[in-house]
Motif scaffolding. Structure first.
Motif, short mmCIF file in Angstrom:
data_model
loop_
_atom_site.label_atom_id
_atom_site.label_comp_id
_atom_site.label_asym_id
_atom_site.label_seq_id
_atom_site.Cartn_x
_atom_site.Cartn_y
_atom_site.Cartn_z
N THR A 140 7.23 -26.96 -44.25
CA THR A 140 5.89 -27.47 -44.49
C THR A 140 5.69 -28.79 -43.74
O THR A 140 6.66 -29.44 -43.35
CB THR A 140 5.67 -27.71 -46.00
OG1 THR A 140 6.57 -28.75 -46.41
CG2 THR A 140 5.91 -26.44 -46.81
N PRO A 141 4.45 -29.19 -43.54
CA PRO A 141 4.21 -30.48 -42.87
C PRO A 141 4.92 -31.66 -43.54
O PRO A 141 5.42 -32.55 -42.86
CB PRO A 141 2.69 -30.63 -42.94
CG PRO A 141 2.18 -29.22 -42.95
CD PRO A 141 3.20 -28.46 -43.77
N ARG A 142 4.99 -31.68 -44.85
CA ARG A 142 5.68 -32.78 -45.55
C ARG A 142 7.18 -32.76 -45.27
O ARG A 142 7.81 -33.81 -45.17
CB ARG A 142 5.42 -32.72 -47.05
CG ARG A 142 4.01 -33.17 -47.40
CD ARG A 142 3.81 -33.34 -48.88
NE ARG A 142 4.60 -34.46 -49.39
CZ ARG A 142 5.02 -34.53 -50.64
NH1 ARG A 142 4.74 -33.60 -51.51
NH2 ARG A 142 5.72 -35.57 -51.04
N VAL A 143 7.78 -31.57 -45.17
CA VAL A 143 9.22 -31.46 -44.92
C VAL A 143 9.56 -31.98 -43.53
O VAL A 143 10.56 -32.66 -43.33
CB VAL A 143 9.72 -30.01 -45.13
CG1 VAL A 143 11.13 -29.82 -44.58
CG2 VAL A 143 9.66 -29.64 -46.61
N VAL A 144 8.76 -31.67 -42.55
CA VAL A 144 9.07 -32.08 -41.17
C VAL A 144 8.42 -33.41 -40.77
O VAL A 144 8.60 -33.86 -39.64
CB VAL A 144 8.68 -30.96 -40.16
CG1 VAL A 144 9.46 -29.68 -40.46
CG2 VAL A 144 7.20 -30.71 -40.14
N GLU A 145 7.73 -34.04 -41.69
CA GLU A 145 7.00 -35.28 -41.39
C GLU A 145 7.85 -36.34 -40.70
O GLU A 145 7.41 -36.97 -39.74
CB GLU A 145 6.42 -35.86 -42.69
CG GLU A 145 5.73 -37.18 -42.51
CD GLU A 145 5.20 -37.73 -43.83
OE1 GLU A 145 4.55 -38.79 -43.77
OE2 GLU A 145 5.42 -37.14 -44.90
N PHE A 146 9.07 -36.57 -41.17
CA PHE A 146 9.91 -37.63 -40.62
C PHE A 146 10.95 -37.12 -39.62
O PHE A 146 11.81 -37.86 -39.18
CB PHE A 146 10.61 -38.39 -41.75
CG PHE A 146 9.67 -39.19 -42.60
CD1 PHE A 146 9.02 -40.30 -42.10
CD2 PHE A 146 9.42 -38.81 -43.91
CE1 PHE A 146 8.14 -41.04 -42.88
CE2 PHE A 146 8.55 -39.54 -44.71
CZ PHE A 146 7.91 -40.66 -44.19
N LEU A 147 10.89 -35.84 -39.32
CA LEU A 147 11.85 -35.24 -38.39
C LEU A 147 11.31 -35.29 -36.97
O LEU A 147 10.11 -35.46 -36.76
CB LEU A 147 12.13 -33.80 -38.81
CG LEU A 147 12.72 -33.64 -40.22
CD1 LEU A 147 12.85 -32.17 -40.57
CD2 LEU A 147 14.07 -34.33 -40.32
N PRO A 148 12.19 -35.12 -35.98
CA PRO A 148 11.69 -35.08 -34.60
C PRO A 148 10.62 -34.00 -34.45
O PRO A 148 10.70 -32.93 -35.09
CB PRO A 148 12.95 -34.73 -33.78
CG PRO A 148 14.09 -35.18 -34.64
CD PRO A 148 13.64 -34.98 -36.06
N PRO A 149 9.60 -34.25 -33.64
CA PRO A 149 8.48 -33.32 -33.51
C PRO A 149 8.89 -31.88 -33.18
O PRO A 149 8.24 -30.93 -33.61
CB PRO A 149 7.63 -33.91 -32.38
CG PRO A 149 8.01 -35.34 -32.32
CD PRO A 149 9.43 -35.43 -32.79
N GLN A 150 9.98 -31.71 -32.44
CA GLN A 150 10.40 -30.37 -32.06
C GLN A 150 10.90 -29.53 -33.25
O GLN A 150 11.07 -28.34 -33.13
CB GLN A 150 11.46 -30.40 -30.96
CG GLN A 150 12.78 -31.00 -31.36
CD GLN A 150 12.87 -32.48 -31.06
OE1 GLN A 150 11.87 -33.19 -30.99
NE2 GLN A 150 14.10 -32.97 -30.91
N LEU A 151 11.08 -30.15 -34.41
CA LEU A 151 11.50 -29.40 -35.59
C LEU A 151 10.32 -28.85 -36.38
O LEU A 151 10.51 -28.11 -37.34
CB LEU A 151 12.39 -30.25 -36.48
CG LEU A 151 13.79 -30.51 -35.93
CD1 LEU A 151 14.57 -31.42 -36.86
CD2 LEU A 151 14.54 -29.23 -35.68
N ALA A 152 9.11 -29.17 -35.97
CA ALA A 152 7.93 -28.61 -36.63
C ALA A 152 7.80 -27.14 -36.25
O ALA A 152 8.20 -26.71 -35.17
CB ALA A 152 6.68 -29.37 -36.23
N LEU A 153 7.27 -26.37 -37.15
CA LEU A 153 7.04 -24.95 -36.92
C LEU A 153 5.74 -24.77 -36.14
O LEU A 153 4.71 -25.31 -36.53
CB LEU A 153 6.96 -24.22 -38.26
CG LEU A 153 6.86 -22.71 -38.22
CD1 LEU A 153 8.08 -22.10 -37.53
CD2 LEU A 153 6.76 -22.15 -39.64
N GLY A 154 5.82 -24.03 -35.06
CA GLY A 154 4.64 -23.78 -34.24
C GLY A 154 3.71 -22.75 -34.88
O GLY A 154 3.88 -22.36 -36.04
N ASP A 155 2.75 -22.30 -34.10
CA ASP A 155 1.78 -21.31 -34.56
C ASP A 155 2.08 -19.96 -33.92
O ASP A 155 2.79 -19.86 -32.93
CB ASP A 155 0.36 -21.75 -34.19
CG ASP A 155 -0.05 -23.03 -34.90
OD1 ASP A 155 0.33 -23.19 -36.08
OD2 ASP A 155 -0.74 -23.86 -34.28
#
Length: 157
Positions: free
Chosen positions: A26-41
């Motif tokens: 979720t956005p809150r889980v990856v908020e403080f992680l490097p951007p590349q760890l966010a889930l794409g679309d």
């Protein structure tokens, strides 16, 4: 804890892991992680996310003992340079797992299994919970490796 490759190699387990990861990232889980760890679309977002990480680090699933429900992931990245045996440690937990001490317990378990190694962890500014986890486990700030956005911590074992 289990190396996630075990689940990725079995079609049924991979499907379940993918579903769990979509729910966890979720956005809150990856908020403080490097951007590349966010889930794409898109339809292949989770497959792409797994593919991008699969060979970048040793990754372990963190599950509840009895229910086997996914709680988080542990990342260990080799940073050895020939003179120093070092690993970068990272972790993420689903929101429902926050505040239960799982990250502290996980890091303590990695420390207990490690010898003659330097463990490093980077924490984005503002992620006070992860700072507390590392300090609780004996890590110290390493100013030489820190940046304006990320505080680096080390623990020599």
């Amino acid at each position: 804890m289990q190396n996630w490759r075990v689940a990725l190699e079995d079609a049924q387990e991979r499907t379940a892991l993918e579903r769990d990861l979509v729910n966890m990232l979720t956005p809150r889980v990856v908020e403080f992680l490097p951007p590349q760890l966010a889930l794409g679309d898109g339809k292949s977002a989770i497959s792409d996310w797994i593919k991008e990480r699969k060979d970048a680090a040793l990754i372990y699933t963190v599950r509840m003992y009895h229910s086997k429900e996914l709680q988080g992931l542990l990342f260990l990245m080799d940073q050895s340079d020939g003179k120093t045996n070092a690993f970068s440690i990272g972790y993420m937990f689903k929101e429902a797992a926050w505040g239960h001490g799982y990250a502290s317990e996980l890091v303590a378990g990695v420390i207990a299994q490690s010898q003659h190694v330097i463990l490093r962890g980077g924490v984005a500014k503002g992620n006070d919970a992860s700072v507390r986890v590392l300090i609780k486990n004996g890590f110290q700030v390493c100013e030489d490796l820190s940046t304006a956005d990320v505080a680096m911590f080390e623990r020599h074992l």
